[in-house]
Design a protein around this motif. Structure first.
Motif, short mmCIF file in Angstrom:
data_model
loop_
_atom_site.label_atom_id
_atom_site.label_comp_id
_atom_site.label_asym_id
_atom_site.label_seq_id
_atom_site.Cartn_x
_atom_site.Cartn_y
_atom_site.Cartn_z
N PRO A 141 0.89 -1.39 0.09
CA PRO A 141 0.15 -0.10 -0.06
C PRO A 141 0.97 1.33 -0.10
CG PRO A 141 0.14 -1.02 2.37
CD PRO A 141 1.07 -1.80 1.30
N TYR A 142 0.19 2.38 -0.39
CA TYR A 142 1.17 3.53 -0.42
C TYR A 142 2.41 3.66 -1.22
CZ TYR A 142 -2.12 4.83 3.60
OH TYR A 142 -3.54 4.94 4.43
N ALA A 143 2.29 2.98 -2.14
CA ALA A 143 3.57 2.53 -2.82
C ALA A 143 4.57 3.47 -3.43
CB ALA A 143 3.43 1.74 -4.08
N ASP A 144 3.80 5.05 -3.48
CA ASP A 144 4.64 6.00 -3.82
C ASP A 144 5.61 6.28 -2.87
OD1 ASP A 144 3.97 6.19 -6.62
OD2 ASP A 144 2.52 7.72 -6.21
N GLN A 145 5.19 6.03 -1.64
CA GLN A 145 5.78 6.31 -0.18
C GLN A 145 6.81 5.30 -0.05
OE1 GLN A 145 2.54 7.70 -0.45
NE2 GLN A 145 3.74 9.64 -0.64
N GLY A 146 6.53 4.09 0.07
CA GLY A 146 6.91 2.85 0.69
C GLY A 146 7.95 2.02 -0.22
N ALA A 147 7.90 2.15 -1.54
CA ALA A 147 8.86 1.61 -2.38
C ALA A 147 9.80 2.36 -3.06
CB ALA A 147 7.79 0.88 -3.56
N PHE A 148 11.03 1.79 -3.18
CA PHE A 148 11.98 2.72 -3.64
C PHE A 148 12.83 2.00 -4.84
CE2 PHE A 148 11.13 3.91 0.80
CZ PHE A 148 11.44 5.25 0.79
N ALA A 149 12.90 2.78 -5.83
CA ALA A 149 13.75 2.11 -7.05
C ALA A 149 15.21 1.76 -6.53
CB ALA A 149 13.70 2.95 -8.28
N ILE A 150 15.68 0.46 -6.98
CA ILE A 150 17.04 0.41 -6.72
C ILE A 150 17.84 0.62 -7.63
CG2 ILE A 150 18.65 -1.68 -5.97
CD1 ILE A 150 16.05 -3.46 -5.15
N PRO A 151 18.92 1.26 -7.38
CA PRO A 151 19.97 1.90 -8.24
C PRO A 151 20.73 0.55 -8.97
CG PRO A 151 20.30 3.09 -6.19
CD PRO A 151 19.28 1.94 -5.91
N ASP A 152 21.03 0.69 -10.40
CA ASP A 152 21.33 -0.16 -10.88
C ASP A 152 22.78 -1.01 -10.43
OD1 ASP A 152 19.46 -0.11 -12.69
OD2 ASP A 152 20.76 1.01 -14.18
N GLY A 153 23.69 -0.01 -9.80
CA GLY A 153 24.87 -0.76 -9.24
C GLY A 153 24.69 -1.42 -7.95
N VAL A 154 23.42 -1.61 -7.61
CA VAL A 154 23.24 -2.24 -6.24
C VAL A 154 22.68 -3.66 -6.35
CG1 VAL A 154 22.28 -2.00 -3.98
CG2 VAL A 154 22.94 0.00 -4.96
N PRO B 261 16.72 6.47 0.74
CA PRO B 261 17.21 7.22 -0.43
C PRO B 261 18.82 7.31 -0.08
CG PRO B 261 15.30 8.28 -0.11
CD PRO B 261 15.58 7.28 1.01
N GLU B 262 19.19 7.72 1.01
CA GLU B 262 20.56 7.72 1.44
C GLU B 262 21.38 6.43 1.34
OE1 GLU B 262 21.30 9.60 5.22
OE2 GLU B 262 23.30 9.27 5.10
N ILE B 263 20.63 5.56 2.01
CA ILE B 263 21.34 4.54 2.10
C ILE B 263 21.53 3.62 0.85
CG2 ILE B 263 20.74 2.27 3.28
CD1 ILE B 263 19.34 3.26 5.27
N LEU B 264 20.47 3.88 0.00
CA LEU B 264 20.57 3.31 -1.23
C LEU B 264 21.99 3.81 -1.94
CD1 LEU B 264 17.03 2.63 -2.52
CD2 LEU B 264 18.76 0.68 -2.05
N ASP B 265 22.07 5.14 -2.01
CA ASP B 265 23.21 5.75 -2.49
C ASP B 265 24.44 5.35 -1.82
OD1 ASP B 265 24.23 8.09 -4.15
OD2 ASP B 265 24.55 8.94 -2.11
N LEU B 266 24.43 5.21 -0.55
CA LEU B 266 25.88 4.77 0.21
C LEU B 266 26.13 3.30 -0.31
CD1 LEU B 266 25.09 6.41 3.74
CD2 LEU B 266 26.94 6.91 2.13
#
Lengths: 160, 391, 180
Positions: B146-159, B342-347
């Motif tokens: 539910p509330y997918a715009d808030q709770g789901a995050f696209a995973i960057p290609d390098g991860v 978002p910051e964690i995925l970036d790191l």
């Protein structure tokens, strides 16, 4: 705060110290552990002095009085909190059990007390003197006697 | 579809359940790629968290691929590789807007249960009892988000998948602890518990500039992971006196911040452990707080103690005197992951946060009961059992 | 029977007032209401479901309407269950949210229908009003009522526990809940 501490003190006096040990074993799990006192494996006793390392002279009393009996380590504390002054006995005697420490028989006690006095001398320039207690005349009681014993050893006792 | 479900106290099953469908317009359906067990699931297993029903699908830490998108969703398309935060926040209420996502007013359709327990209800969480909303968990082929715009995050290609998986819960929970405990550059931070959350709290504290970070546990393999993959120092509480070592390491002051990442089933070598366990089993207290007690005792005067491990109800012999007289700040939280992911995925993309070592045992859903058993017993160095529903 | 309940919605006062003032919106969050039709500037027809698949219908009259502040209504004289209600909208201390304060009063007569209605409201009528306001908050803040797997019907106090297992709905259950 005073009320709380007063209660602890009077309780301790009434119950002959056993309450102190119970409170301590509730708070500090280490005192309930069989393997020795609450001290680090390395044996260092440490205080943090709120001064630059260059302002710390360990060649002066009270630490100097121990001469070759102790080794001393000085290093800056993190985040501008001052300088960590550590000392340990070369013979590495332990502090004994919590009970023996409370009754004043602690080989580390003199060193612990010296470290605390050294910190006071460096930070404030003097060691705080305390008026003799009790103040004035009063009838001796068993509780009072116990409390006096306890306050007498307190400057040297502790977990450091 | 197949799913790993809670069947009763200490009884995990694998059963066939219907496939999820879109029920709200902000939902997406995710085809689960990886779904991890979490230490907090053990409290559900043991029956320490009320409001479980036989047949509840477990699992709240997962990543996967978007398979279907509700009409109100704008951020995601079918085929997106996503990691989903375990807590359910609407993004619109006052709490979500303050960044306190786990406290969402709207994400839990069953607020009455936690209001009765705690006076206020908190947000929902996947696979974590009807008290937290009755949301089906992720140990299944598909899950509704539910509330997918808030709770789901696209995973960057390098991860990679197995790294991104832990951006769902372990890492953002660790970040919540370190950030909400206000770790500052120069702090000495002690973390109780070297599981996934404890390791991530330690890593977060390091990234936030802590001068020294020490992690406390008794399992060699976990402490070894802390030294190798996290880069923090370690203490084995069965070998040394923890408060004394911490005092020595901090020049007699004690750590500035103490983070407890153990929770209500804490273990401790002293006699109080037995005492607490007996009281808990007799339901005279609901939670065993031995690590919290030690953290309060060890913390420097004026420092902060943060309870990041999961607690449900009441504890006994809580050292309030130390909290008050040492002027401690005592805080706690479930994870506010939405603001940290978002910051964690970036790191993770820059290799500054590594988590794949946590997934020590990867297995198909059929092995669900065995996976939970190994995880609970910490058999074969199991740090986390991870299910791969696609086989 | 007097009921009061309150909630805080993170939306401007004007928006919350306008949503409620369009009486047709009430069934989106009021569990027992099926339909509200506005008939003229002051009057409206309210339809509620009653036990055994029966419908109850009554006319209501707007008795108070202060823009962005308060709306009041009461049932017309011939209603089986005379009732009246007031809702007030107050700017919350944070300066952006709206406090919604509701007061409802029902006169539950001794008649057969009165008893049926009383029973329908159940043992905890206040809880039902509270649920209504949670749904109002969800609808205004997020655009819809949130449905979990264990509680696909949304927030409903009497169904919080036990409820259905937290696993996806079967096709039949889905039809029952969503009607599709």
């Amino acid at each position: 705060m005073t009320a709380a501490l007063g209660n602890v003190a009077s309780l301790a006096a009434r119950a002959g110290g056993s309450v102190v040990r119970q409170v301590r074993s509730a708070l500090d799990p280490s005192s309930a552990r069989p393997a020795g006192a609450a001290q680090p494996a390395s044996g260092w006793l440490v205080v943090t002095v709120f001064r630059e390392p260059s302002e710390i002279d360990t060649a002066k009393p009270p630490l100097a009085e121990f001469g070759e009996q102790i080794e001393i380590r000085v290093r800056p504390a993190a985040d501008g909190k001052g300088t960590e002054v550590a000392a340990r006995r070369r013979d590495r005697q332990s502090s004994g059990t919590a009970a023996s420490r409370l009754s004043g028989s602690d080989p580390q006690a003199d060193l612990r007390s010296a470290l605390r006095r050294a910190k006071q001398l460096i930070e404030v320039g003097e060691v705080l003197a305390v008026d003799p207690a009790p103040h004035g005349e009063r009838t001796p009681t068993p509780g009072g006697t116990l409390l006096e014993m306890w306050t007498r050893v307190a400057p040297k006792a502790g977990v450091r | 579809m197949k799913a790993v479900t809670w069947r009763g106290v200490n009884e995990i099953g694998v059963e066939d359940v219907p496939e999820p469908t879109i029920l709200n317009s902000h939902d997406v359906i995710v085809e689960v790629g990886l779904s991890a067990t979490c230490g907090s699931d053990l409290h559900l297993m043991g029956g320490y968290i009320p409001a479980m029903r036989a047949g509840d699908v477990l699992g709240h830490e997962f990543m996967g691929t978007v398979a279907e998108v509700g009409s109100g969703v704008t951020k995601h398309r079918v085929g997106d590789r996503v990691v989903v935060v375990s807590f359910i926040g609407c993004g619109q209420c006052w709490y979500c807007r303050q960044g306190l996502w786990s406290l969402c007013d709207n994400g839990n359709p069953n607020p009455g249960i936690t209001e009765a327990l705690w006076g206020q209800s908190i947000g929902g969480c996947y696979g974590y009892s009807h008290a937290l909303g009755g949301w089906a968990g992720s140990h299944a082929r598909y899950i509704r988000v539910p509330y997918a715009d808030q709770g789901a995050f696209a995973i960057p290609d390098g991860v990679s998948d197995d790294r991104a998986l832990f951006a769902s819960d372990a890492a953002p929970t660790g970040w919540t602890g370190a950030h909400q405990a206000e770790v500052r550059p120069g702090d000495v931070v002690a973390v109780w518990g070297a599981g996934g959350v404890g390791q991530m709290a330690a890593r977060a504290a390091m990234i936030m500039g802590a001068e020294r970070v020490v992690v406390i546990d008794r399992y060699d393999n976990r402490l070894e992971q802390v030294r190798t993959h996290i880069g923090a120092e370690t203490l084995d509480y069965e070998e040394v006196n923890v408060p004394a070592e911490l005092r020595e390491m901090t020049g007699g002051r004690g750590p500035d911040v103490c983070i407890e990442a153990v929770g209500m089933e804490a273990h401790h070598p002293g006699p109080q452990y037995l005492y607490d366990q007996v009281k808990q089993q007799m339901r005279l207290q609901t939670d065993r707080p031995t690590a919290v007690r030690e953290a309060i005792y060890a913390c420097r005067k004026g420092g902060t103690v943060f309870t990041l491990g999961v607690f449900a109800g009441l504890v006994d012999k809580f050292p309030l005197g130390a909290v008050m007289n040492k002027a401690l700040t005592l805080r706690g939280a479930q994870q506010h992951g939405h603001r940290y992911i978002p910051e964690i995925l970036d790191l993770m993309g820059r290799d500054e946060v590594r988590t794949e070592h946590l997934a020590t045992h990867v297995m198909p859903l059929d092995d669900g009961p065995e996976g939970y058993r190994m995880f609970k017993e910490k058999e074969d160095g199991c740090v986390r059992a991870v299910f791969r529903p696609g086989g | 029977m007097d009921l009061t309940a309150t909630t805080t919605v993170r939306r401007p006062v004007g928006e919350v007032y306008a949503f409620w003032r369009l009486l047709e919106n009430l069934p989106t969050f009021m569990e027992h209401l099926d339909e509200v039709r506005t008939t003229d500037a002051k009057s409206s027809t309210w339809v509620a479901s009653a036990p055994f698949d029966r419908k109850v219908e009554w006319e209501a009259v707007l008795i108070e309407d202060v823009v962005d502040e308060r709306i009041g209504w009461r049932s017309a004289e011939e209603a089986d269950v005379p009732n009246q209600g007031t809702v007030s909208f107050v700017l919350a201390p944070d300066g952006v949210s709206t406090e919604v304060h509701v007061h409802l009063a029902y006169e539950i007569g001794a008649g057969k229908l009165g008893k049926a209605v009383a029973k329908y409201f159940g043992e905890e009528p206040h809880q039902q009003l509270d649920d209504d306001l949670r749904r109002l908050k969800q609808v205004l803040e997020t655009g819809e009522v949130v449905r979990s797997d264990g509680a696909p019907w949304g927030k409903r106090a009497r169904k919080e526990f036990p409820q259905r297992p937290a696993q996806p709905l079967t096709a039949d259950e889905r039809r029952e809940v969503l009607g599709v």
